[in-house]
Design a protein around this motif. Structure first.
Motif, PDB file in Angstrom:
ATOM      1  N   UNK A  74      64.745  58.538  -2.482  1.00  0.00           N
ATOM      2  CA  UNK A  74      65.654  58.964  -1.426  1.00  0.00           C
ATOM      3  C   UNK A  74      65.187  58.326  -0.124  1.00  0.00           C
ATOM      4  N   UNK A  75      66.119  58.053   0.753  1.00  0.00           N
ATOM      5  CA  UNK A  75      65.786  57.406   2.017  1.00  0.00           C
ATOM      6  C   UNK A  75      65.082  58.393   2.939  1.00  0.00           C
ATOM      7  N   UNK A  76      63.947  57.966   3.456  1.00  0.00           N
ATOM      8  CA  UNK A  76      63.199  58.781   4.405  1.00  0.00           C
ATOM      9  C   UNK A  76      63.522  58.373   5.836  1.00  0.00           C
ATOM     10  N   UNK A  77      63.481  57.060   6.108  1.00  0.00           N
ATOM     11  CA  UNK A  77      63.692  56.591   7.470  1.00  0.00           C
ATOM     12  C   UNK A  77      64.059  55.116   7.467  1.00  0.00           C
ATOM     13  N   UNK A  78      64.748  54.672   8.529  1.00  0.00           N
ATOM     14  CA  UNK A  78      65.087  53.253   8.732  1.00  0.00           C
ATOM     15  C   UNK A  78      64.522  52.814  10.070  1.00  0.00           C
ATOM     16  N   UNK A  79      64.118  51.541  10.119  1.00  0.00           N
ATOM     17  CA  UNK A  79      63.515  50.989  11.328  1.00  0.00           C
ATOM     18  C   UNK A  79      64.128  49.628  11.626  1.00  0.00           C
ATOM     19  N   UNK A  80      64.133  49.269  12.902  1.00  0.00           N
ATOM     20  CA  UNK A  80      64.504  47.914  13.302  1.00  0.00           C
ATOM     21  C   UNK A  80      63.235  47.084  13.304  1.00  0.00           C
ATOM     22  N   UNK A  81      63.186  46.058  12.490  1.00  0.00           N
ATOM     23  CA  UNK A  81      62.015  45.188  12.431  1.00  0.00           C
ATOM     24  C   UNK A  81      60.906  45.746  11.567  1.00  0.00           C
ATOM     25  N   UNK A  82      59.762  45.085  11.647  1.00  0.00           N
ATOM     26  CA  UNK A  82      58.616  45.427  10.800  1.00  0.00           C
ATOM     27  C   UNK A  82      57.573  46.236  11.576  1.00  0.00           C
ATOM     28  N   UNK A  83      57.999  47.283  12.203  1.00  0.00           N
ATOM     29  CA  UNK A  83      57.063  48.113  12.963  1.00  0.00           C
ATOM     30  C   UNK A  83      57.239  49.577  12.568  1.00  0.00           C
ATOM     31  N   UNK A  84      56.121  50.200  12.165  1.00  0.00           N
ATOM     32  CA  UNK A  84      56.085  51.637  11.917  1.00  0.00           C
ATOM     33  C   UNK A  84      54.939  52.177  12.758  1.00  0.00           C
ATOM     34  N   UNK A  85      55.242  53.081  13.657  1.00  0.00           N
ATOM     35  CA  UNK A  85      54.184  53.643  14.504  1.00  0.00           C
ATOM     36  C   UNK A  85      53.251  54.512  13.667  1.00  0.00           C
ATOM     37  N   UNK A  86      52.043  54.705  14.159  1.00  0.00           N
ATOM     38  CA  UNK A  86      51.082  55.570  13.461  1.00  0.00           C
ATOM     39  C   UNK A  86      51.636  56.982  13.301  1.00  0.00           C
ATOM     40  N   UNK A  87      52.301  57.473  14.329  1.00  0.00           N
ATOM     41  CA  UNK A  87      52.862  58.831  14.279  1.00  0.00           C
ATOM     42  C   UNK A  87      53.867  58.974  13.135  1.00  0.00           C
ATOM     43  N   UNK A  88      54.775  58.030  13.000  1.00  0.00           N
ATOM     44  CA  UNK A  88      55.786  58.074  11.942  1.00  0.00           C
ATOM     45  C   UNK A  88      55.138  57.855  10.573  1.00  0.00           C
ATOM     46  N   UNK A  89      54.173  56.947  10.497  1.00  0.00           N
ATOM     47  CA  UNK A  89      53.486  56.675   9.236  1.00  0.00           C
ATOM     48  C   UNK A  89      52.797  57.938   8.718  1.00  0.00           C
ATOM     49  N   UNK A  90      52.036  58.602   9.543  1.00  0.00           N
ATOM     50  CA  UNK A  90      51.298  59.789   9.090  1.00  0.00           C
ATOM     51  C   UNK A  90      52.224  60.970   8.852  1.00  0.00           C
TER      52      UNK A  90
END
Length: 97
Positions: free
Chosen positions: A74-90
């Motif tokens: 299931x889809x958790x999240x979508x992002x523009x580009x190849x960047x995931x912040x530490x906050x979103x990752x954890x």
């Protein structure tokens, strides 16, 4: 940043804090730099799909304790580009089984 560098960045952030297992890595440099990256973390599968043409990264998660092949994502999240912040990752990994 290309998809290979993205993989190295994610793994360097994960390796010091959590145990993970690489399930799949595919990089398509001649298809707008698209790629697929999947990990098993705490019994849950996490799949990152990058569409280089649209410059869009999609994070998919499975239910806990499903085998990688044949599991339902299931889809958790979508992002523009190849960047995931530490906050979103954890935050995304915190709810893993």
């Amino acid at each position: 940043m290309d998809f290979e560098e993205f993989r190295k960045d994610i793994e360097s952030r994960l390796i010091s804090k959590i145990e993970f297992e690489l399930q799949e890595f595919q990089y398509f440099p001649y298809s707008f730099g698209s790629g697929i990256l999947a990990y098993r973390i705490n019994g849950q599968n996490h799949k990152l799909i990058f569409d280089g043409k649209e410059n869009e990264l999609t994070w998919l998660k499975s239910k806990p304790h499903q085998k990688y092949f044949g599991c339902d994502f299931t889809e958790f999240e979508k992002f523009d580009g190849l960047m995931i912040s530490d906050e979103v990752l954890w935050r995304g990994l915190k709810n893993s089984a």
